[in-house]
Motif scaffolding. Structure first.
Motif: not given
Length: 291
Positions: A197-198, A201, A209, A220-221, A227-228, A230, A232-233
């Motif tokens: 996930y990280s 992103k 972004c 999340p950034a 991160a999950s 985000c 877009s992750s």
């Protein structure tokens, strides 16, 4: 409503309509949520919390053929950019090793967790995937999931550097030496998810972004464990789906992809092959031009 004893089929129907209208959800998501609700209502019945047989009033939509197939995947361009970023800034880190194995070998999360140091042969440039349920690392498809996987020079260089300089000198609870390890022992499946996930992103490998958020102020950034969240992750399964699609689009024969990724031809076509019909036609044309 605070008392479930008063819950009715009409209430459940209103909830379904509300989720559909307010949530802007896909049919497959609606079905998943209503199926989950039905299971919950049935459990409530078992403790007399709701009227008898109320679970039968939970209506779940039927899906047409193909509607339950997800198209979410990491595309090859993004994957290569992520690998380039990892190669530059996190060379031979646990996240680098994890992402590279899952992209280049299309390993499932469980298989990555299950690998031991002894499963890697640097001279032979290969990995052995084993089902070791008795010592805590089962893999999907069990013994049928066991296989050898050939590796490239670059992947072996990353693994060699990881083992020589970065891997913590630890064993797991059964005395085995996990290939992907943390100071606490064998990497946990949720940690693998966090790695993926990280890394996927967009702000991680592009510095931008796509959701117009201020990166410095975005949780999340800045927090890998979040991160999950985000939008877009992407998950480990999306990475695997993207890898398999990339192989197929690169003209790797389906039987080869099926064996390497340990997935049956039928499942390969239904759940993993995300090539468009036009792309398939062009690939067939390449094979047939000389016939």
């Amino acid at each position: 409503m605070t008392n479930l004893n008063n819950l009715t089929g009409r209430d459940l129907h209103r909830y379904r309509l509300w989720r559909r209208e307010e949530g802007d959800i896909a049919p497959v998501t609606e079905k998943t949520q209503m199926d989950t609700l039905r299971v919950f209502i049935r459990w409530c019945e078992s403790i007399d919390a709701v009227p008898t047989d109320l679970f039968t009033k939970v209506i779940s939509p039927s899906l047409d053929s193909g509607e339950n197939v997800r198209d979410v995947k990491v595309d090859s361009e993004a994957a290569e950019k992520i690998l380039e970023h990892l190669n530059t800034y996190e060379y031979a880190s646990a996240r680098h090793v994890c992402f590279r194995l899952m992209w280049r070998a299309a390993l499932r999360r469980g298989a990555v967790v299950a690998l031991d140091v002894s499963d890697y042969d640097s001279d032979d440039q290969s990995l052995e995937v084993h089902h070791r349920a008795e010592s805590g690392t089962p893999i999907k498809n069990k013994n049928r999931g066991e296989r050898y996987i050939g590796l490239t020079d670059e992947t072996c260089s990353v693994l060699d550097a990881w083992l020589a300089d970065r891997r913590p000198d630890v064993t797991d609870d059964t005395g085995r030496e996990p290939l992907l390890a943390t100071p606490q022992g064998r990497v946990h499946p949720t940690t693998v998810q966090t790695y993926l996930y990280s890394a996927t992103k967009p702000c991680y490998h592009t510095g931008e972004c796509p959701h117009d958020r201020e990166i410095e102020e975005c949780t999340p950034a800045s927090d890998r464990t979040q991160a999950s969240k985000c939008p877009s992750s992407l998950s480990p399964h999306a990475l695997r789906r993207g890898a398999i699609t990339h192989w197929l689009a690169s003209d790797l024969p389906e039987p080869v992809v099926s064996d390497r990724a340990n997935v049956s031809p039928d499942v390969l076509k239904k759940h993993y092959d995300r090539r468009g019909e036009h792309k398939k036609m062009e690939q067939r044309r390449d094979y047939l031009d000389n016939i």
